[in-house]
Design a protein around this motif. Structure first.
Motif, PDB file in Angstrom:
ATOM      1  N   MET A   1      -1.088   5.193  -9.937  1.00 45.98           N
ATOM      2  CA  MET A   1      -0.084   5.960 -10.921  1.00 45.98           C
ATOM      3  C   MET A   1      -0.064   7.163 -10.748  1.00 45.98           C
ATOM      4  O   MET A   1       0.963   8.265 -11.084  1.00 45.98           O
ATOM      5  CB  MET A   1      -0.737   5.841 -12.330  1.00 45.98           C
ATOM      6  CG  MET A   1       0.026   6.503 -13.358  1.00 45.98           C
ATOM      7  SD  MET A   1      -0.377   5.968 -14.870  1.00 45.98           S
ATOM      8  CE  MET A   1       0.033   7.676 -15.647  1.00 45.98           C
ATOM      9  N   ALA A   2      -1.018   7.974  -9.709  1.00 45.13           N
ATOM     10  CA  ALA A   2      -1.014   9.253  -9.547  1.00 45.13           C
ATOM     11  C   ALA A   2       0.266   9.842  -9.125  1.00 45.13           C
ATOM     12  O   ALA A   2       1.085   9.553  -8.224  1.00 45.13           O
ATOM     13  CB  ALA A   2      -2.064   9.608  -8.290  1.00 45.13           C
ATOM     14  N   GLY A   3       0.717  10.836  -9.895  1.00 48.10           N
ATOM     15  CA  GLY A   3       1.990  11.556  -9.721  1.00 48.10           C
ATOM     16  C   GLY A   3       3.268  10.926  -9.661  1.00 48.10           C
ATOM     17  O   GLY A   3       4.163  11.214  -8.575  1.00 48.10           O
ATOM     18  N   ARG A   4       3.404  10.203 -10.396  1.00 43.52           N
ATOM     19  CA  ARG A   4       4.750   9.092 -10.266  1.00 43.52           C
ATOM     20  C   ARG A   4       6.118   9.899 -10.585  1.00 43.52           C
ATOM     21  O   ARG A   4       5.838  10.918 -11.279  1.00 43.52           O
ATOM     22  CB  ARG A   4       4.737   8.149 -11.272  1.00 43.52           C
ATOM     23  CG  ARG A   4       3.616   6.908 -11.176  1.00 43.52           C
ATOM     24  CD  ARG A   4       3.903   5.866 -12.176  1.00 43.52           C
ATOM     25  NE  ARG A   4       2.804   4.867 -11.964  1.00 43.52           N
ATOM     26  CZ  ARG A   4       2.631   3.767 -11.083  1.00 43.52           C
ATOM     27  NH1 ARG A   4       3.822   3.516 -10.384  1.00 43.52           N
ATOM     28  NH2 ARG A   4       1.667   3.042 -11.144  1.00 43.52           N
ATOM     29  N   SER A   5       7.014   9.712  -9.857  1.00 46.12           N
ATOM     30  CA  SER A   5       8.234  10.380  -9.851  1.00 46.12           C
ATOM     31  C   SER A   5       9.107   9.998 -10.953  1.00 46.12           C
ATOM     32  O   SER A   5       8.881   8.875 -11.671  1.00 46.12           O
ATOM     33  CB  SER A   5       9.002  10.287  -8.829  1.00 46.12           C
ATOM     34  OG  SER A   5       9.387   8.755  -8.301  1.00 46.12           O
ATOM     35  N   VAL A   6      10.073  10.513 -11.557  1.00 44.40           N
ATOM     36  CA  VAL A   6      10.981  10.206 -12.454  1.00 44.40           C
ATOM     37  C   VAL A   6      11.547   8.730 -12.200  1.00 44.40           C
ATOM     38  O   VAL A   6      11.770   8.028 -12.944  1.00 44.40           O
ATOM     39  CB  VAL A   6      12.244  11.346 -12.565  1.00 44.40           C
ATOM     40  CG1 VAL A   6      13.255  10.728 -13.735  1.00 44.40           C
ATOM     41  CG2 VAL A   6      11.531  12.588 -13.235  1.00 44.40           C
ATOM     42  N   SER A   7      11.995   8.521 -10.974  1.00 41.91           N
ATOM     43  CA  SER A   7      12.674   7.253 -10.681  1.00 41.91           C
ATOM     44  C   SER A   7      11.540   6.361 -10.523  1.00 41.91           C
ATOM     45  O   SER A   7      11.992   5.073 -11.088  1.00 41.91           O
ATOM     46  CB  SER A   7      13.274   7.415  -9.138  1.00 41.91           C
ATOM     47  OG  SER A   7      12.454   7.799  -8.162  1.00 41.91           O
ATOM     48  N   THR A   8      10.377   6.543 -10.326  1.00 38.37           N
ATOM     49  CA  THR A   8       9.274   5.444 -10.325  1.00 38.37           C
ATOM     50  C   THR A   8       9.088   5.157 -11.661  1.00 38.37           C
ATOM     51  O   THR A   8       9.048   3.730 -12.041  1.00 38.37           O
ATOM     52  CB  THR A   8       7.974   5.884  -9.666  1.00 38.37           C
ATOM     53  OG1 THR A   8       8.400   6.268  -8.166  1.00 38.37           O
ATOM     54  CG2 THR A   8       7.158   4.971  -9.735  1.00 38.37           C
ATOM     55  N   ILE A   9       8.968   6.018 -12.423  1.00 41.60           N
ATOM     56  CA  ILE A   9       8.789   5.723 -13.951  1.00 41.60           C
ATOM     57  C   ILE A   9       9.923   4.995 -14.533  1.00 41.60           C
ATOM     58  O   ILE A   9       9.709   4.225 -15.381  1.00 41.60           O
ATOM     59  CB  ILE A   9       8.432   7.105 -14.808  1.00 41.60           C
ATOM     60  CG1 ILE A   9       7.060   7.746 -14.204  1.00 41.60           C
ATOM     61  CG2 ILE A   9       8.375   6.936 -16.498  1.00 41.60           C
ATOM     62  CD1 ILE A   9       7.161   9.221 -14.932  1.00 41.60           C
ATOM     63  N   ALA A  10      11.121   5.504 -14.392  1.00 46.13           N
ATOM     64  CA  ALA A  10      12.289   4.508 -14.900  1.00 46.13           C
ATOM     65  C   ALA A  10      12.328   3.340 -14.311  1.00 46.13           C
ATOM     66  O   ALA A  10      12.457   2.384 -15.253  1.00 46.13           O
ATOM     67  CB  ALA A  10      13.586   5.408 -14.485  1.00 46.13           C
ATOM     68  N   ASN A  11      12.136   3.020 -13.101  1.00 43.76           N
ATOM     69  CA  ASN A  11      11.828   1.703 -12.651  1.00 43.76           C
ATOM     70  C   ASN A  11      10.783   0.952 -13.180  1.00 43.76           C
ATOM     71  O   ASN A  11      11.045  -0.325 -13.439  1.00 43.76           O
ATOM     72  CB  ASN A  11      11.584   1.660 -11.215  1.00 43.76           C
ATOM     73  CG  ASN A  11      12.857   1.941 -10.354  1.00 43.76           C
ATOM     74  OD1 ASN A  11      13.934   1.713 -10.806  1.00 43.76           O
ATOM     75  ND2 ASN A  11      12.670   2.531  -9.075  1.00 43.76           N
ATOM     76  N   LEU A  12       9.690   1.399 -13.543  1.00 35.50           N
ATOM     77  CA  LEU A  12       8.445   0.947 -14.260  1.00 35.50           C
ATOM     78  C   LEU A  12       8.971   0.451 -15.709  1.00 35.50           C
ATOM     79  O   LEU A  12       8.635  -0.513 -16.063  1.00 35.50           O
ATOM     80  CB  LEU A  12       7.334   1.498 -14.401  1.00 35.50           C
ATOM     81  CG  LEU A  12       6.713   1.683 -13.148  1.00 35.50           C
ATOM     82  CD1 LEU A  12       5.568   2.839 -13.213  1.00 35.50           C
ATOM     83  CD2 LEU A  12       5.717   0.407 -12.539  1.00 35.50           C
TER      84      LEU A  12
END
Length: 83
Positions: A1-12
């Motif tokens: 989970m370390a340092g997730r980007s905005v796009s990664t969070i949105a995808n999750l």
């Protein structure tokens, strides 16, 4: 989970990046600042976790996507008062 980007969070969360930003429009803190502060708080937890004592401050900072240890030290100290 370390340092997730905005796009990664949105995808999750199964939502678009723009939708995620919209969720934060009514909040006092912008999304990117919220992510940044959350990463700092998680670094603080790791730094105070006795089971993580073998890790250096720089190593923890890099794991949470703070790429410059001097910058990390400065912002961490500003946020929490000490490192």
């Amino acid at each position: 989970m370390a340092g997730r980007s905005v796009s990664t969070i949105a995808n999750l969360l199964d939502m678009s990046v723009s939708s995620l930003y919209r969720v934060f429009e009514s909040e006092q803190m912008p999304l990117t600042q919220y992510i940044w502060l959350t990463r700092l708080e998680l670094c603080c937890r790791v730094l105070t976790d006795i089971s993580q004592k073998e890790k250096s401050v720089s190593q923890i900072a890099f794991e949470w996507r703070f790429m410059h240890s001097t910058y990390f030290s400065r912002i961490f100290t500003k946020q929490f008062g000490k490192l």
